[in-house]
Design an enzyme around this catalytic site. Structure first.
Site, PDB file in Angstrom:
ATOM      1  N   LEU A  26       0.850  -1.183   0.000  1.00 59.03           N
ATOM      2  CA  LEU A  26       0.000   0.000   0.000  1.00 59.03           C
ATOM      3  C   LEU A  26       0.889   1.237   0.000  1.00 59.03           C
ATOM      4  O   LEU A  26       1.892   1.286   0.712  1.00 59.03           O
ATOM      5  CB  LEU A  26      -0.904   0.031   1.239  1.00 59.03           C
ATOM      6  CG  LEU A  26      -2.197  -0.789   1.207  1.00 59.03           C
ATOM      7  CD1 LEU A  26      -2.872  -0.745   2.569  1.00 59.03           C
ATOM      8  CD2 LEU A  26      -3.149  -0.286   0.138  1.00 59.03           C
ATOM      9  N   ASP A  27       0.519   2.259  -0.781  1.00 53.50           N
ATOM     10  CA  ASP A  27       1.256   3.521  -0.773  1.00 53.50           C
ATOM     11  C   ASP A  27       1.222   4.122   0.628  1.00 53.50           C
ATOM     12  O   ASP A  27       0.264   3.901   1.387  1.00 53.50           O
ATOM     13  CB  ASP A  27       0.625   4.519  -1.745  1.00 53.50           C
ATOM     14  CG  ASP A  27       0.850   4.135  -3.198  1.00 53.50           C
ATOM     15  OD1 ASP A  27       1.759   3.334  -3.461  1.00 53.50           O
ATOM     16  OD2 ASP A  27       0.113   4.653  -4.060  1.00 53.50           O
ATOM     17  N   PRO A  28       2.235   4.930   0.977  1.00 55.42           N
ATOM     18  CA  PRO A  28       2.244   5.573   2.296  1.00 55.42           C
ATOM     19  C   PRO A  28       0.968   6.376   2.591  1.00 55.42           C
ATOM     20  O   PRO A  28       0.487   6.379   3.723  1.00 55.42           O
ATOM     21  CB  PRO A  28       3.472   6.483   2.239  1.00 55.42           C
ATOM     22  CG  PRO A  28       4.394   5.776   1.303  1.00 55.42           C
ATOM     23  CD  PRO A  28       3.503   5.179   0.254  1.00 55.42           C
TER      24      PRO A  28
END
Length: 286
Positions: free
Chosen positions: A37-39
């Site tokens: 997951l992206d930050p």
């Protein structure tokens, strides 16, 4: 400790940050996550602990469901609101116009991965090249959007629900929808609400795990990720074959099965073909 914990990943944490922190919580080096997951994203992040890490490879292909906020009228280099603004336009899109564009993004479509991604080309991560100001040609890839619904529309923003295949970049989907509307767009928020068999209702906040006196209590058995496949209890002779990695004859329909011994221990994910059962992946302790 062995099992899967479903983490509700907080914003600004990378998936690697989460696993690194939980490595200490569960006191093990054998740990991995199922799907980066992206930050800026939050939501369902399955973390595999101990022997359960043998199941990560199966989870990589699981369908994912997201709720995303699309901001129209803004284009950025990262395809989300964390990036540098490249262009801004006034938005004059009606809800009817917005809804009419969505069908072209359902089903099997081609998508070009973003520069700001962990995808590697010639051994180098695209994001590392992007941070150096470099752009390289990327080949478009086929993905599949099983569901794309508009949950809310308010002029220059739209909240979307997306169920998609492995390899789909929701940031890029937002950018492409904006381009198709002629005003540009980028992703303003992202929450993963389901991954494979696990939903956001199954998830536990990371802070809860960090503060728990009994983090093992949040671990789910590895067989839960295969619960859509039927279960079968093996006879002693079949169990011996399974533990030795040998195939054996059965009178069962073709397909995948969860195999257990008579005590209820999960032994393996197995497949049946032409009346023969063989192990796809074993999960018992040697």
């Amino acid at each position: 400790m062995n099992g899967i914990v479903i983490v509700d990943k907080p914003r600004e944490w990378t998936s690697q940050d989460v696993t690194a922190r939980l490595r200490r919580v569960f006191d093990t080096r054998r740990i991995g996550h199922g799907g980066t997951l992206d930050p800026m994203a939050t939501g369902v992040l399955p973390v595999f602990v101990g022997r359960a890490t043998r199941g990560v490879e199966f989870f990589e292909h699981a369908e994912k469901t997201y709720e995303a906020t699309l901001l129209l009228g803004r284009t950025t280099d990262t395809e989300d609101t964390t990036g540098t603004v490249l262009e801004e336009k006034e938005v004059h899109i009606s809800e009817t116009e917005f809804l009419s564009i969505l069908p072209r993004f359902r089903g099997r479509i081609m998508q070009i991965p973003p520069m700001y991604s962990a995808l590697k080309i010639n051994g180098q991560k695209l994001v590392d090249l992007a941070r150096k100001g470099k752009t390289v040609e990327r080949q478009s890839r086929e993905i599949e959007i099983f569901q794309l619904d508009c949950l809310e529309f308010s002029g220059n923003t739209a909240r979307l629900r997306v169920r998609c295949s492995k390899g789909t970049y929701i940031r890029t989907l937002c950018k492409d929808i904006g381009e198709a509307l002629g005003c540009g767009g980028c992703m303003a928020a992202l929450r993963r609400v389901q991954a494979g068999e696990y939903t956001i209702d199954d998830a536990v906040a990371l802070q809860t795990l960090l503060e728990s006196d009994d983090p093992a209590g949040y671990l789910r058995s590895v067989d839960t990720m295969f619960r859509h496949h039927p279960a079968v209890t093996l006879s002693p002779k079949q169990e011996k074959c399974c533990r030795n990695g040998a195939a054996f004859s059965v009178q069962m329909d073709a397909g995948l099965y969860r195999c257990y011994d008579r005590s209820g221990e999960f032994l393996a994910l197995s497949k049946v073909e032409d009346g023969v059962m063989s192990t796809v992946k074993s999960f018992f302790e040697v």
